[in-house]
Design an enzyme around this catalytic site. Structure first.
Site, PDB file in Angstrom:
ATOM      1  N   ASP A 194       1.119  -1.035   0.232  1.00 16.34           N
ATOM      2  CA  ASP A 194       0.035   0.172  -0.045  1.00 16.34           C
ATOM      3  C   ASP A 194       1.234   1.494  -0.070  1.00 16.34           C
ATOM      4  OD1 ASP A 194      -2.567   1.048   0.165  1.00 16.34           O
ATOM      5  OD2 ASP A 194      -3.274   1.194   2.209  1.00 16.34           O
ATOM      6  N   ASN A 213       1.161   2.997  -2.955  1.00 14.23           N
ATOM      7  CA  ASN A 213       1.993   3.694  -4.454  1.00 14.23           C
ATOM      8  C   ASN A 213       1.755   5.125  -4.837  1.00 14.23           C
ATOM      9  OD1 ASN A 213       3.023   0.902  -3.853  1.00 14.23           O
ATOM     10  ND2 ASN A 213       1.831   0.506  -5.753  1.00 14.23           N
ATOM     11  N   GLY A 214       0.295   5.693  -4.134  1.00 14.83           N
ATOM     12  CA  GLY A 214      -0.642   6.472  -4.867  1.00 14.83           C
ATOM     13  C   GLY A 214       0.288   7.928  -3.992  1.00 14.83           C
ATOM     14  N   GLU A 260     -12.041  -5.088  -5.274  1.00  9.43           N
ATOM     15  CA  GLU A 260     -12.418  -3.999  -4.943  1.00  9.43           C
ATOM     16  C   GLU A 260     -12.070  -2.617  -6.070  1.00  9.43           C
ATOM     17  OE1 GLU A 260     -11.862  -5.873  -1.581  1.00  9.43           O
ATOM     18  OE2 GLU A 260     -13.428  -6.077  -2.105  1.00  9.43           O
ATOM     19  N   ASN A 261     -10.305  -3.113  -6.416  1.00  4.31           N
ATOM     20  CA  ASN A 261      -9.769  -2.218  -6.899  1.00  4.31           C
ATOM     21  C   ASN A 261     -10.142  -1.824  -8.523  1.00  4.31           C
ATOM     22  OD1 ASN A 261      -6.824  -3.550  -5.285  1.00  4.31           O
ATOM     23  ND2 ASN A 261      -7.654  -1.644  -5.361  1.00  4.31           N
ATOM     24  N   TRP A 262     -11.336  -2.808  -9.278  1.00  4.10           N
ATOM     25  CA  TRP A 262     -11.546  -2.232 -10.094  1.00  4.10           C
ATOM     26  C   TRP A 262     -12.490  -1.154 -10.276  1.00  4.10           C
ATOM     27  CZ3 TRP A 262     -10.305  -5.664 -14.254  1.00  4.10           C
ATOM     28  CH2 TRP A 262      -9.763  -6.628 -13.420  1.00  4.10           C
ATOM     29  N   ARG A 273      -5.279  -1.848   8.805  1.00  2.01           N
ATOM     30  CA  ARG A 273      -6.438  -2.802   8.684  1.00  2.01           C
ATOM     31  C   ARG A 273      -6.438  -3.813   7.477  1.00  2.01           C
ATOM     32  NH1 ARG A 273      -7.992   2.912   6.548  1.00  2.01           N
ATOM     33  NH2 ARG A 273      -7.383   2.229   4.657  1.00  2.01           N
TER      34      ARG A 273
HETATM   35  C1  FPP Z   1      -1.917   0.064  -3.513  1.00  5.96           C
HETATM   36  O1  FPP Z   1      -1.127   0.892  -3.494  1.00  5.96           O
HETATM   37  C2  FPP Z   1      -1.326  -0.934  -4.728  1.00  5.96           C
HETATM   38  C3  FPP Z   1      -2.545  -1.453  -5.539  1.00  5.96           C
HETATM   39  C4  FPP Z   1      -3.768  -1.556  -5.551  1.00  5.96           C
HETATM   40  C5  FPP Z   1      -1.784  -1.772  -6.873  1.00  5.96           C
HETATM   41  C6  FPP Z   1      -0.176  -2.761  -6.147  1.00  5.96           C
HETATM   42  C7  FPP Z   1       0.615  -2.957  -7.680  1.00  5.96           C
HETATM   43  C8  FPP Z   1       2.219  -3.009  -7.496  1.00  5.96           C
HETATM   44  C9  FPP Z   1       2.844  -2.990  -6.836  1.00  5.96           C
HETATM   45  C10 FPP Z   1       2.570  -3.280  -8.554  1.00  5.96           C
HETATM   46  C11 FPP Z   1       2.663  -4.263  -9.843  1.00  5.96           C
HETATM   47  C12 FPP Z   1       3.019  -6.000  -8.498  1.00  5.96           C
HETATM   48  C13 FPP Z   1       2.896  -7.224  -8.974  1.00  5.96           C
HETATM   49  C14 FPP Z   1       3.201  -8.611  -8.801  1.00  5.96           C
HETATM   50  C15 FPP Z   1       4.364  -7.103 -10.585  1.00  5.96           C
HETATM   51  P1  FPP Z   1      -2.354   2.698  -3.526  1.00  5.96           P
HETATM   52  O2  FPP Z   1      -2.375   2.369  -5.156  1.00  5.96           O
HETATM   53  O3  FPP Z   1      -3.616   1.924  -2.972  1.00  5.96           O
HETATM   54  O4  FPP Z   1      -1.564   3.862  -2.697  1.00  5.96           O
HETATM   55  P2  FPP Z   1      -1.964   4.962  -1.711  1.00  5.96           P
HETATM   56  O5  FPP Z   1      -3.578   4.341  -1.024  1.00  5.96           O
HETATM   57  O6  FPP Z   1      -0.980   5.512  -1.835  1.00  5.96           O
HETATM   58  O7  FPP Z   1      -3.566   4.970  -3.057  1.00  5.96           O
END
Ligand code: FPP
Length: 230
Positions: free
Chosen positions: A15, A17-18, A62-64, A184
Site C-alpha cells: 500500500d 504507491n499512489g 474492490e480495485n476495479w 486494516r
Molecule cells: C496499493 O497502493 C497498490 C495497488 C492497488 C497496486 C499494487 C500493485 C503493484 C505494487 C504493482 C505490481 C505488482 C506486481 C506483482 C508486479 P495505492 O495505489 O492504494 O496507494 P495509495 O493508498 O497511496 O493511493
C-alpha cells in the site's frame, strides 16, 4: 546468539504507491512502477532468507473501482513482470496465483498458469500473488465448491473450508505486514490470518526494501504467540 523465529507464511499489503507518486508530483502509475520494483526486491529477500511462503496483495476485488487507465496500467505491469519470470529459476521460487481469475484477460490468465506450471518443480519460497482477490470472495467460492458436492450441512467444517480456499495446501499466515500507515486488513486473507501477527509500518510501499522487511521480522520474533492458549 538467540535464534530468530521466522514466520512460515508472510502476507504483504503493498500500500502507498499512489501517495508515493503524489508526493513527487508524478502520475499514480509511476508509484505502481516503483511498487513493482519493491515487490521484486522483497520477494528476492524472502527467498534469500528461506521464507517458506509469501503472499503479496497486488489487486483486490474492490480495485476495479479505480479509473480504467490505472487498472490497465497495473494489469500491464503484472503482464510485464510475469514475462520477466520474477527470478524464479535463479532463486528456485514457486509461483502461485490466488483470487478469481475470471475477469482477467486471457493473455494474463495464460501467463499466470504458464508460470505456475513452469515453476511447479521449484522447492524454494512459494510466491503467491493475489490478483482480483477478496477474502470474502475466497470464502464464498470455497463454500460453493463444498455445496456443489452435496450434503452441505455436515460437510461445512473449518477443515473443509480451509481445503477449498485459494490458499489450499499453504500454511496459515503468521505475519501480515502493511506499510503506508494504514492499520486494516482490507479483505486480505481474512480466514487465513485468524491468528496472524500484524506489523504496521509508516513507510510507503515503493520505499519498502530489505531493511524494512528485516525490521518487521525482528518485531515478529519478539511477539509471544499463544493461539488462544496461555
Ligand atoms: C496499493 O497502493 C497498490 C495497488 C492497488 C497496486 C499494487 C500493485 C503493484 C505494487 C504493482 C505490481 C505488482 C506486481 C506483482 C508486479 P495505492 O495505489 O492504494 O496507494 P495509495 O493508498 O497511496 O493511493
Amino acid at each position: 546468539m538467540e535464534e530468530k523465529i521466522l514466520p512460515r507464511h508472510i502476507g504483504i499489503i503493498m500500500d502507498g504507491n499512489g501517495r508515493w507518486a503524489k508526493k513527487r508530483h508524478l502520475p499514480r502509475t509511476a508509484g505502481h512502477i516503483q511498487g513493482a520494483k519493491a515487490f521484486r526486491k522483497c520477494l528476492r529477500h524472502c527467498a534469500d532468507l528461506g521464507i517458506e511462503c509469501v503472499t503479496f496483495y497486488a489487486f483486490s476485488t474492490e480495485n476495479w473501482k479505480r479509473p480504467k487507465e490505472e487498472v490497465d496500467a497495473i494489469m500491464k505491469l503484472f503482464s510485464d513482470y510475469l514475462d520477466e519470470g520474477l527470478g524464479m529459476s535463479e532463486k528456485d521460487i514457486r509461483m502461485k496465483f490466488i483470487g478469481d481469475p475470471e475477469p482477467l484477460s486471457d493473455d494474463l490468465k495464460n501467463k499466470m498458469r504458464g508460470l505456475e506450471e513452469k515453476s511447479s518443480g521449484n522447492r524454494g519460497t512459494i510466491c503467491c500473488i493475489a490478483v482480483n482477490y477478496g477474502g470474502r470472495d475466497d470464502i464464498v467460492r470455497a463454500v460453493r465448491k463444498i455445496a456443489a458436492d452435496g450434503k452441505i450441512a455436515e460437510s461445512v467444517t473449518e477443515q473443509s473450508i480451509t481445503e477449498k480456499l485459494d490458499t489450499s495446501g499453504l500454511p496459515d499466515v503468521d505475519l501480515i505486514i502493511r506499510p503506508s500507515g494504514e492499520q486494516r486488513l482490507s479483505n486480505f486473507l481474512i480466514w487465513q490470518a485468524a491468528y496472524a501477527e500484524y506489523v504496521f509500518m509508516d513507510v510507503l510501499w515503493p520505499d519498502f526494501g530489505e531493511k524494512e522487511l528485516d525490521l518487521a521480522l525482528e518485531e515478529y520474533s519478539r511477539r509471544n504467540r499463544r493461539f488462544g492458549g496461555i
